[in-house]
Design a protein around this motif. Structure first.
Motif, PDB file in Angstrom:
ATOM      1  N   ALA A   1      72.619   8.305  34.316  1.00  0.00           N
ATOM      2  CA  ALA A   1      73.721   9.284  34.289  1.00  0.00           C
ATOM      3  C   ALA A   1      73.134  10.679  34.115  1.00  0.00           C
ATOM      4  CB  ALA A   1      74.662   8.968  33.120  1.00  0.00           C
ATOM      5  N   THR A   2      73.843  11.668  34.620  1.00  0.00           N
ATOM      6  CA  THR A   2      73.317  13.031  34.443  1.00  0.00           C
ATOM      7  C   THR A   2      73.482  13.432  32.980  1.00  0.00           C
ATOM      8  OG1 THR A   2      75.442  14.088  34.850  1.00  0.00           O
ATOM      9  CG2 THR A   2      74.011  13.694  36.779  1.00  0.00           C
ATOM     10  N   PRO A   3      72.641  14.369  32.519  1.00  0.00           N
ATOM     11  CA  PRO A   3      72.843  14.877  31.154  1.00  0.00           C
ATOM     12  C   PRO A   3      74.265  15.393  30.958  1.00  0.00           C
ATOM     13  CG  PRO A   3      70.724  15.597  31.994  1.00  0.00           C
ATOM     14  CD  PRO A   3      71.423  14.917  33.142  1.00  0.00           C
ATOM     15  N   GLY A   4      74.828  15.993  31.980  1.00  0.00           N
ATOM     16  CA  GLY A   4      76.194  16.499  31.864  1.00  0.00           C
ATOM     17  C   GLY A   4      77.188  15.371  31.642  1.00  0.00           C
ATOM     18  N   ASP A   5      76.999  14.248  32.352  1.00  0.00           N
ATOM     19  CA  ASP A   5      77.912  13.107  32.164  1.00  0.00           C
ATOM     20  C   ASP A   5      77.780  12.532  30.749  1.00  0.00           C
ATOM     21  OD1 ASP A   5      78.874  13.367  34.700  1.00  0.00           O
ATOM     22  OD2 ASP A   5      77.607  11.776  35.555  1.00  0.00           O
ATOM     23  N   ARG A   6      76.528  12.449  30.285  1.00  0.00           N
ATOM     24  CA  ARG A   6      76.346  11.914  28.917  1.00  0.00           C
ATOM     25  C   ARG A   6      76.953  12.876  27.894  1.00  0.00           C
ATOM     26  NH1 ARG A   6      71.031   9.994  30.795  1.00  0.00           N
ATOM     27  NH2 ARG A   6      70.018  11.776  29.830  1.00  0.00           N
ATOM     28  N   ALA A   7      76.791  14.159  28.139  1.00  0.00           N
ATOM     29  CA  ALA A   7      77.350  15.153  27.212  1.00  0.00           C
ATOM     30  C   ALA A   7      78.874  15.052  27.169  1.00  0.00           C
ATOM     31  CB  ALA A   7      76.926  16.557  27.633  1.00  0.00           C
TER      32      ALA A   7
ATOM     33  N   GLY B   1      77.909  -1.889  26.204  1.00  0.00           N
ATOM     34  CA  GLY B   1      76.489  -2.239  26.095  1.00  0.00           C
ATOM     35  C   GLY B   1      75.590  -1.073  25.713  1.00  0.00           C
ATOM     36  N   VAL B   2      76.112   0.155  25.762  1.00  0.00           N
ATOM     37  CA  VAL B   2      75.261   1.299  25.363  1.00  0.00           C
ATOM     38  C   VAL B   2      75.068   1.298  23.848  1.00  0.00           C
ATOM     39  CG1 VAL B   2      75.088   3.828  25.298  1.00  0.00           C
ATOM     40  CG2 VAL B   2      75.860   2.677  27.385  1.00  0.00           C
ATOM     41  N   VAL B   3      76.125   0.957  23.116  1.00  0.00           N
ATOM     42  CA  VAL B   3      76.028   0.870  21.646  1.00  0.00           C
ATOM     43  C   VAL B   3      76.485  -0.525  21.206  1.00  0.00           C
ATOM     44  CG1 VAL B   3      76.747   1.849  19.443  1.00  0.00           C
ATOM     45  CG2 VAL B   3      76.602   3.332  21.468  1.00  0.00           C
ATOM     46  N   ASN B   4      75.575  -1.284  20.646  1.00  0.00           N
ATOM     47  CA  ASN B   4      75.880  -2.635  20.165  1.00  0.00           C
ATOM     48  C   ASN B   4      75.549  -2.713  18.678  1.00  0.00           C
ATOM     49  OD1 ASN B   4      76.058  -4.041  23.015  1.00  0.00           O
ATOM     50  ND2 ASN B   4      74.211  -2.780  23.017  1.00  0.00           N
ATOM     51  N   VAL B   5      76.295  -3.553  17.971  1.00  0.00           N
ATOM     52  CA  VAL B   5      76.040  -3.694  16.531  1.00  0.00           C
ATOM     53  C   VAL B   5      75.875  -5.170  16.202  1.00  0.00           C
ATOM     54  CG1 VAL B   5      76.972  -3.338  14.206  1.00  0.00           C
ATOM     55  CG2 VAL B   5      77.364  -1.616  15.978  1.00  0.00           C
ATOM     56  N   VAL B   6      74.781  -5.497  15.518  1.00  0.00           N
ATOM     57  CA  VAL B   6      74.606  -6.856  15.003  1.00  0.00           C
ATOM     58  C   VAL B   6      74.559  -6.767  13.483  1.00  0.00           C
ATOM     59  CG1 VAL B   6      73.513  -7.909  17.016  1.00  0.00           C
ATOM     60  CG2 VAL B   6      72.092  -6.680  15.398  1.00  0.00           C
ATOM     61  N   SER B   7      75.504  -7.438  12.837  1.00  0.00           N
ATOM     62  CA  SER B   7      75.584  -7.390  11.378  1.00  0.00           C
ATOM     63  C   SER B   7      74.943  -8.653  10.842  1.00  0.00           C
ATOM     64  CB  SER B   7      77.049  -7.335  10.934  1.00  0.00           C
ATOM     65  OG  SER B   7      77.736  -6.319  11.625  1.00  0.00           O
ATOM     66  N   GLY B   8      73.802  -8.477  10.208  1.00  0.00           N
ATOM     67  CA  GLY B   8      73.115  -9.662   9.718  1.00  0.00           C
ATOM     68  C   GLY B   8      72.031  -9.287   8.735  1.00  0.00           C
ATOM     69  N   ALA B   9      71.375 -10.315   8.227  1.00  0.00           N
ATOM     70  CA  ALA B   9      70.364 -10.101   7.190  1.00  0.00           C
ATOM     71  C   ALA B   9      69.071  -9.571   7.802  1.00  0.00           C
ATOM     72  CB  ALA B   9      70.102 -11.412   6.475  1.00  0.00           C
ATOM     73  N   GLY B  10      68.293  -8.872   6.968  1.00  0.00           N
ATOM     74  CA  GLY B  10      67.033  -8.304   7.439  1.00  0.00           C
ATOM     75  C   GLY B  10      66.057  -9.357   7.908  1.00  0.00           C
ATOM     76  N   GLU B  11      65.972 -10.448   7.158  1.00  0.00           N
ATOM     77  CA  GLU B  11      64.903 -11.421   7.425  1.00  0.00           C
ATOM     78  C   GLU B  11      65.116 -12.163   8.730  1.00  0.00           C
ATOM     79  OE1 GLU B  11      66.628 -11.144   4.631  1.00  0.00           O
ATOM     80  OE2 GLU B  11      65.076 -10.050   3.533  1.00  0.00           O
TER      81      GLU B  11
ATOM     82  N   LYS C   1      70.929   7.275  13.806  1.00  0.00           N
ATOM     83  CA  LYS C   1      70.110   6.371  14.609  1.00  0.00           C
ATOM     84  C   LYS C   1      70.567   6.353  16.070  1.00  0.00           C
ATOM     85  CE  LYS C   1      67.594   5.665  12.086  1.00  0.00           C
ATOM     86  NZ  LYS C   1      66.197   5.529  11.830  1.00  0.00           N
ATOM     87  N   VAL C   2      71.888   6.294  16.256  1.00  0.00           N
ATOM     88  CA  VAL C   2      72.405   6.042  17.610  1.00  0.00           C
ATOM     89  C   VAL C   2      72.446   7.316  18.461  1.00  0.00           C
ATOM     90  CG1 VAL C   2      74.507   5.384  18.882  1.00  0.00           C
ATOM     91  CG2 VAL C   2      73.740   3.995  16.923  1.00  0.00           C
ATOM     92  N   LEU C   3      72.880   8.439  17.873  1.00  0.00           N
ATOM     93  CA  LEU C   3      73.210   9.602  18.717  1.00  0.00           C
ATOM     94  C   LEU C   3      72.025  10.183  19.478  1.00  0.00           C
ATOM     95  CD1 LEU C   3      75.760  11.240  16.292  1.00  0.00           C
ATOM     96  CD2 LEU C   3      76.290  10.188  18.493  1.00  0.00           C
ATOM     97  N   PRO C   4      70.891  10.486  18.833  1.00  0.00           N
ATOM     98  CA  PRO C   4      69.791  11.043  19.630  1.00  0.00           C
ATOM     99  C   PRO C   4      69.305  10.052  20.675  1.00  0.00           C
ATOM    100  CG  PRO C   4      69.069  10.588  17.382  1.00  0.00           C
ATOM    101  CD  PRO C   4      70.550  10.362  17.414  1.00  0.00           C
ATOM    102  N   ALA C   5      69.371   8.761  20.327  1.00  0.00           N
ATOM    103  CA  ALA C   5      68.904   7.741  21.276  1.00  0.00           C
ATOM    104  C   ALA C   5      69.773   7.743  22.529  1.00  0.00           C
ATOM    105  CB  ALA C   5      68.916   6.367  20.601  1.00  0.00           C
ATOM    106  N   ILE C   6      71.101   7.720  22.350  1.00  0.00           N
ATOM    107  CA  ILE C   6      71.942   7.623  23.554  1.00  0.00           C
ATOM    108  C   ILE C   6      72.051   8.982  24.258  1.00  0.00           C
ATOM    109  CG2 ILE C   6      73.174   5.592  22.724  1.00  0.00           C
ATOM    110  CD1 ILE C   6      75.633   7.337  22.200  1.00  0.00           C
TER     111      ILE C   6
END
Ligand code: NAD
Length: 504
Positions: free
Chosen positions: A70-76, A208-218, A170-175
């Protein structure tokens, strides 16, 4: 306790968010989100296991070509809509954050949520400024230019102290840079991260751009870090877990971003404004019940101000109102859990053998006894090498120590393994100038402690990790630089070939 908050219906479909849809985890293990003010269960949910992480990574991989292309403009544009959706849901987000963390509603309303909306707006604008250095003919026969490209699927892991803001950081600069993300929030506090991901979908950010998995660290955490299709691990949490994450990430040669623990010094020279320093120390040590990686934890006060500073801090701490986090009059809520409160109490109890507990040092009695509360606590007389001075307590505990000369103050302030933040208090520009140069920390405040802004980086030195959150500097973490070198002569037999195989 006032009116509580029922979240069960909202998360009835499960505490995972994968490919734009909520769903239940499949680990076979349940976890409870607990209201730390009362000990009551807010939500029981099935945690993410390796299969859920695999599904989330697959969703992020599917979304990657479209989003990176996507163009930077579209993401913005999408990120601006995202900021608007979050702003519309501000009250709901603040109440959910308060319910799962126990943080005072004033803090959620005035800091966590507006900070998140502002960060989202910032990265919407920043998405259009992913710059490289200039292009040019650095060799006479070639044109060189830089492509700044996304890294791929980013696996992000976040702590429980500011769940919504950490999800945003975590999410914003990445996407914004064109990556896709699988975020694992702390299993204690997944709710606002799930709402954040839902808001991204509702703003039109593709599934699929932002997904969340809620679970234990180990299991969920380590599986995400070790996943071969994850190109980068971005971790915020404690230094010991950061070390473990680094070991696992190294096996698959991942890009690694580590935001770790802190033990921020608060250095008060003898010409400081005492009232400002006292208020700054109480606010800086008690924000979020001291569960803040940049909290003021070690105040070093030059001898002429020491006694007055200790008295001032103790008096002000005594005025702090503990109470129901949903009551706007409450200053200090519970800690995140009873187990964590007991850990904090353990540090203070052990300190009694080598230090003085000037105020606090106990859980409150009465109505609050059911919650994970701990009184604002001031320790003096702790040796520099003691654990109260050296280790991250992560609770409403401030240690105050005296010093004599400036050299000594600076040396003591620098004497822990950490380097996330520090502050210096003085009216003398040469003293503050020297301190800002010499303190080894990713952020140094002058005559203040705690404020942050979206435009400026947050990140550590030394055992506090490396990499930057927020600001345009975070793009260095979430992009990779490609040099393109293009022949501009159209000559088949190039001059430099002679160096390799003569004139043929
Ligand atoms: P933590 O290190 O226990 O957990 C952080 C995250 O890592 C959680 O999501 C947890 O489930 C996960 N995790 C735990 N073990 C794991 C493993 N083996 N593999 C992969 N993931 C794993 O930290 P916490 O108690 O949630 O948060 C408090 C800590 O976070 C403090 O040390 C604080 O200073 C730090 N922190 C740092 C920053 C920063 O910007 N530097 C910001 C906020 C908090």
């Amino acid at each position: 306790m006032g009116q509580r908050f029922d979240v069960t219906e909202r998360f009835a479909d499960g505490a995972q968010y994968i490919g734009g849809r909520p769903r239940a985890g499949t680990s076979g293990r349940r976890h409870a989100v607990v209201d730390p003010a009362t000990g009551a269960e807010l939500l029981g949910y099935e945690t993410a296991g390796p299969a859920d992480v695999d599904a989330a990574v697959a969703a992020a991989e599917r979304a990657l070509p479209g989003w990176a292309g996507a163009t930077p403009g579209d993401r913005a544009t999408a990120l601006h809509r995202f900021a608007d959706v979050l702003a519309d849901r501000a009250e709901d987000l603040a109440r959910t954050e308060t319910a799962q963390c126990g943080k005072p509603i004033r803090l959620s309303t005035e800091f966590d949520v507006p900070g998140t909306v502002d960060n989202t707006s910032f990265f919407a604008g920043a998405a259009r400024h992913l710059e490289g250095r200039s292009a040019g003919e650095y060799s006479a026969d070639h044109t060189s230019y830089i492509r700044r490209e996304p890294i791929g699927v980013v696996g992000s892991i976040a702590p429980w102290n500011y769940p919504l803001q950490m999800a945003a950081w975590k999410v914003l600069p990445a996407i914004a840079a064109g990556n896709t993300v699988v975020l694992k929030p702390s299993e204690l506090t997944p709710l606002t991260s799930l709402m954040f991901a839902r808001a991204a979908s509702d703003a039109g950010i593709p599934d699929g751009v932002v997904n969340v998995v809620s679970g234990a660290g180990e299991d969920a955490g380590e599986h995400l870090v070790g996943h071969p299709s994850v190109a980068m691990t971005s971790f915020t949490g404690s230094t010991p877990v950061g070390r473990r994450v680094a070991e696992i990430a190294t096996r698959t040669v991942k890009r690694l971003h580590l935001e770790l623990g802190g033990k921020a010094p608060f250095l008060v020279f003898d010409d400081a404004d005492l009232e400002a320093a006292v208020h700054g120390a109480v606010a800086g040590s008690l924000i979020n019940a001291g569960q803040d990686c940049t909290a003021a934890t070690r105040a070093y006060v030059q001898r002429p101000l020491y006694e007055a500073f200790v008295t001032g801090v103790a008096d002000l701490m005594a005025t702090v109102r503990l109470g129901d986090p949903f009551d706007p009059a409450t200053d200090l809520g519970p800690l995140i859990s009873h187990a964590h409160r007991d850990r904090v109490a353990g540090f203070v109890d052990r300190a009694r053998s080598y230090a003085t507990v000037v105020t606090g040092g106990a859980a409150p009695a009465g109505d609050l006894a059911k919650g994970a509360y701990y009184l604002p606590t001031l320790l003096t007389g702790a040796p520099q090498g003691s654990e109260a001075v050296q280790r991250e307590i992560f609770g409403p505990v401030l240690v105050v120590l005296p010093f004599d000369g400036d050299d000594e103050g600076l040396a003591l302030a620098g004497d822990t393994p950490y380097g996330l933040a520090a502050s210096v208090w003085s009216r003398d520009v040469y003293r503050t100038g020297r301190a800002t140069r010499e303190l080894r920390a990713g952020c140094v405040w002058v005559n203040d402690h705690i404020p942050i802004v979206s435009e400026m980086p947050h990140g550590g030195y030394r055992a506090s990790g490396y990499g930057k959150d927020m600001s345009a500097y975070s793009f260095e973490e979430y992009t990779q630089i490609k040099h393109v070198m293009s022949d501009n002569t159209a000559v088949a037999r190039k001059d430099w070939h002679r160096t390799v195989f003569g004139g043929r």
